[in-house]
Write a protein that holds these residues in place. Sequence first.
Motif, PDB file in Angstrom:
ATOM      1  N   ALA A   1      32.618  11.257  43.375  1.00  0.00           N
ATOM      2  CA  ALA A   1      33.331  10.980  42.128  1.00  0.00           C
ATOM      3  C   ALA A   1      32.809   9.706  41.480  1.00  0.00           C
ATOM      4  N   ALA A   2      32.516   8.701  42.314  1.00  0.00           N
ATOM      5  CA  ALA A   2      31.989   7.440  41.780  1.00  0.00           C
ATOM      6  C   ALA A   2      30.613   7.647  41.163  1.00  0.00           C
ATOM      7  N   LEU A   3      29.786   8.461  41.801  1.00  0.00           N
ATOM      8  CA  LEU A   3      28.456   8.754  41.261  1.00  0.00           C
ATOM      9  C   LEU A   3      28.553   9.498  39.925  1.00  0.00           C
ATOM     10  N   LEU A   4      29.511  10.427  39.846  1.00  0.00           N
ATOM     11  CA  LEU A   4      29.721  11.148  38.584  1.00  0.00           C
ATOM     12  C   LEU A   4      30.079  10.185  37.467  1.00  0.00           C
ATOM     13  N   GLU A   5      31.012   9.275  37.750  1.00  0.00           N
ATOM     14  CA  GLU A   5      31.423   8.310  36.729  1.00  0.00           C
ATOM     15  C   GLU A   5      30.259   7.428  36.316  1.00  0.00           C
ATOM     16  N   ALA A   6      29.448   7.005  37.292  1.00  0.00           N
ATOM     17  CA  ALA A   6      28.293   6.155  36.980  1.00  0.00           C
ATOM     18  C   ALA A   6      27.277   6.896  36.121  1.00  0.00           C
ATOM     19  N   GLN A   7      27.059   8.176  36.445  1.00  0.00           N
ATOM     20  CA  GLN A   7      26.108   8.986  35.671  1.00  0.00           C
ATOM     21  C   GLN A   7      26.592   9.180  34.237  1.00  0.00           C
ATOM     22  N   VAL A   8      27.868   9.470  34.081  1.00  0.00           N
ATOM     23  CA  VAL A   8      28.423   9.659  32.736  1.00  0.00           C
ATOM     24  C   VAL A   8      28.328   8.377  31.923  1.00  0.00           C
ATOM     25  N   GLU A   9      28.689   7.257  32.532  1.00  0.00           N
ATOM     26  CA  GLU A   9      28.617   5.979  31.831  1.00  0.00           C
ATOM     27  C   GLU A   9      27.184   5.641  31.422  1.00  0.00           C
ATOM     28  N   TYR A  10      26.243   5.948  32.301  1.00  0.00           N
ATOM     29  CA  TYR A  10      24.835   5.680  32.001  1.00  0.00           C
ATOM     30  C   TYR A  10      24.369   6.502  30.798  1.00  0.00           C
ATOM     31  N   LEU A  11      24.695   7.781  30.783  1.00  0.00           N
ATOM     32  CA  LEU A  11      24.284   8.649  29.682  1.00  0.00           C
ATOM     33  C   LEU A  11      24.967   8.273  28.369  1.00  0.00           C
ATOM     34  N   LEU A  12      26.223   7.896  28.421  1.00  0.00           N
ATOM     35  CA  LEU A  12      26.922   7.459  27.206  1.00  0.00           C
ATOM     36  C   LEU A  12      26.271   6.217  26.631  1.00  0.00           C
ATOM     37  N   ALA A  13      25.849   5.314  27.514  1.00  0.00           N
ATOM     38  CA  ALA A  13      25.167   4.099  27.060  1.00  0.00           C
ATOM     39  C   ALA A  13      23.809   4.447  26.436  1.00  0.00           C
ATOM     40  N   GLU A  14      23.102   5.416  27.043  1.00  0.00           N
ATOM     41  CA  GLU A  14      21.803   5.841  26.518  1.00  0.00           C
ATOM     42  C   GLU A  14      21.940   6.443  25.119  1.00  0.00           C
ATOM     43  N   LEU A  15      23.087   7.048  24.853  1.00  0.00           N
ATOM     44  CA  LEU A  15      23.305   7.721  23.575  1.00  0.00           C
ATOM     45  C   LEU A  15      24.000   6.834  22.551  1.00  0.00           C
ATOM     46  N   SER A  16      24.093   5.552  22.822  1.00  0.00           N
ATOM     47  CA  SER A  16      24.803   4.636  21.924  1.00  0.00           C
ATOM     48  C   SER A  16      23.853   3.588  21.334  1.00  0.00           C
ATOM     49  N   GLY A  17      24.047   3.299  20.047  1.00  0.00           N
ATOM     50  CA  GLY A  17      23.385   2.173  19.386  1.00  0.00           C
ATOM     51  C   GLY A  17      21.877   2.187  19.482  1.00  0.00           C
ATOM     52  N   GLU A  18      21.306   1.011  19.743  1.00  0.00           N
ATOM     53  CA  GLU A  18      19.864   0.845  19.769  1.00  0.00           C
ATOM     54  C   GLU A  18      19.204   1.611  20.904  1.00  0.00           C
ATOM     55  N   ARG A  19      19.934   1.826  21.984  1.00  0.00           N
ATOM     56  CA  ARG A  19      19.348   2.553  23.106  1.00  0.00           C
ATOM     57  C   ARG A  19      19.040   3.996  22.719  1.00  0.00           C
ATOM     58  N   LEU A  20      19.851   4.576  21.841  1.00  0.00           N
ATOM     59  CA  LEU A  20      19.568   5.930  21.377  1.00  0.00           C
ATOM     60  C   LEU A  20      18.297   5.942  20.531  1.00  0.00           C
ATOM     61  N   VAL A  21      18.126   4.927  19.675  1.00  0.00           N
ATOM     62  CA  VAL A  21      16.926   4.824  18.849  1.00  0.00           C
ATOM     63  C   VAL A  21      15.683   4.741  19.735  1.00  0.00           C
ATOM     64  N   GLU A  22      15.745   3.916  20.773  1.00  0.00           N
ATOM     65  CA  GLU A  22      14.621   3.791  21.698  1.00  0.00           C
ATOM     66  C   GLU A  22      14.399   5.078  22.474  1.00  0.00           C
ATOM     67  N   LEU A  23      15.494   5.719  22.866  1.00  0.00           N
ATOM     68  CA  LEU A  23      15.404   6.976  23.606  1.00  0.00           C
ATOM     69  C   LEU A  23      14.683   8.048  22.789  1.00  0.00           C
ATOM     70  N   LEU A  24      15.020   8.139  21.524  1.00  0.00           N
ATOM     71  CA  LEU A  24      14.403   9.140  20.659  1.00  0.00           C
ATOM     72  C   LEU A  24      12.908   8.902  20.520  1.00  0.00           C
ATOM     73  N   GLU A  25      12.535   7.647  20.330  1.00  0.00           N
ATOM     74  CA  GLU A  25      11.109   7.330  20.189  1.00  0.00           C
ATOM     75  C   GLU A  25      10.350   7.691  21.464  1.00  0.00           C
ATOM     76  N   ARG A  26      10.915   7.358  22.605  1.00  0.00           N
ATOM     77  CA  ARG A  26      10.279   7.651  23.880  1.00  0.00           C
ATOM     78  C   ARG A  26      10.182   9.150  24.124  1.00  0.00           C
ATOM     79  N   ASP A  27      11.279   9.861  23.862  1.00  0.00           N
ATOM     80  CA  ASP A  27      11.305  11.290  24.167  1.00  0.00           C
ATOM     81  C   ASP A  27      10.394  12.092  23.247  1.00  0.00           C
TER      82      ASP A  27
END
Length: 356
Positions: free
Chosen positions: A24-50
């Motif tokens: 359960a803790a790993l699930l929460e950590a994974q969800v939080e990580y992905l939400l952060a990746e999809l937020s703000g400047e990190r999403l902009v960087e993610l798109l450029e990389r992908d």
Amino acid sequence: MDRGKRVGMAGKKAGRAELTGKAAALLEAQVEYLLAELSGERLVELLERDVLDLLDIADALVLAEVVDVEQVKRTAHTLVERIGGSSAVETMVTALSDALYDLGASDEYDLADVVDRAAVSALIARLLGMRTLHDRAMERMTESPLAATIATKFVGQIVADFVAQNRQSAEKIPGAASLFSLGQSVASRAKSVSDRALGGFVDGATERGAQMALKRTNNAIRELLRDPQMHAAAMELWDLHADEPVSGLRTYLSKKELRELALLIHALVISGRDGDYAHEVLDAGIDAFFAEYGGYSLAALLPELGLTPDQLTADLQAFAPPIVGAALATGKLEALLRSRLEPFFASPAVAAIVGE
């Protein structure tokens, strides 16, 4: 709902209920990580990389090897049949027609700003030079009795106007008016006698005369199209409009007429889209595309379509963040991520790894 779906949903609910401890803790950590990746400047960087990563993969994939031509054809037929005839398309035809007619920018731009004069000149020259097209069209017109009748009236009207103009001029000369009257009287009596005496022969002659009038009309039109001055005259007509605002075209037809014309063209296209010939044309276009570009990699195909990695990245960075941000704000994106990841973390494989 069938039994299989009920069992599947029950399994998911059971999996979520049993998820505890490290999983359960790993699930929460994974969800939080992905939400952060999809937020703000990190999403902009993610798109450029992908985008760069995906293009790197696409560079090794040849279009004809990874895309089935026949499947493309089936999909294209489906799109033409479903989308082409949808009510949304007809609605948009009307909406776009009205929007174009009322476009405020039409008052700000001259026609010459929108269409290049050299392109117009080249088009007119090409159309005037298509002599085979002209000749064939004229030949087919001679096969129509109605067209022959219209040509006869056309020629007759020109002759009548010519005679009327010359008579007005002749009336200024002593004695000339009497000669014109005498000629018309003789012609009228001759026609009357012919009608009574010759009957069907005159009818045949009239028909042959109509065909002759059509041929002479066609010859006149053909010579007119071949006249070197025709191109200059057409360009002069263009130049008369080129320095006027685009909105000046509204004087040629009303908003209602433009809308009706657009709908008629739409109906014309729709009437032929479902036929076998339309499918053959669509298939031929797809075959031609694959014959030309089938050997390209997916990445190499993009520049041919006017797309570059920088443009793709810029477009994604412009459109994706607002959409993803709105989905995050509703909480639905987080719920979606959790529902997709939870079965994995509830799986026996993860349980074996975390020792639970």
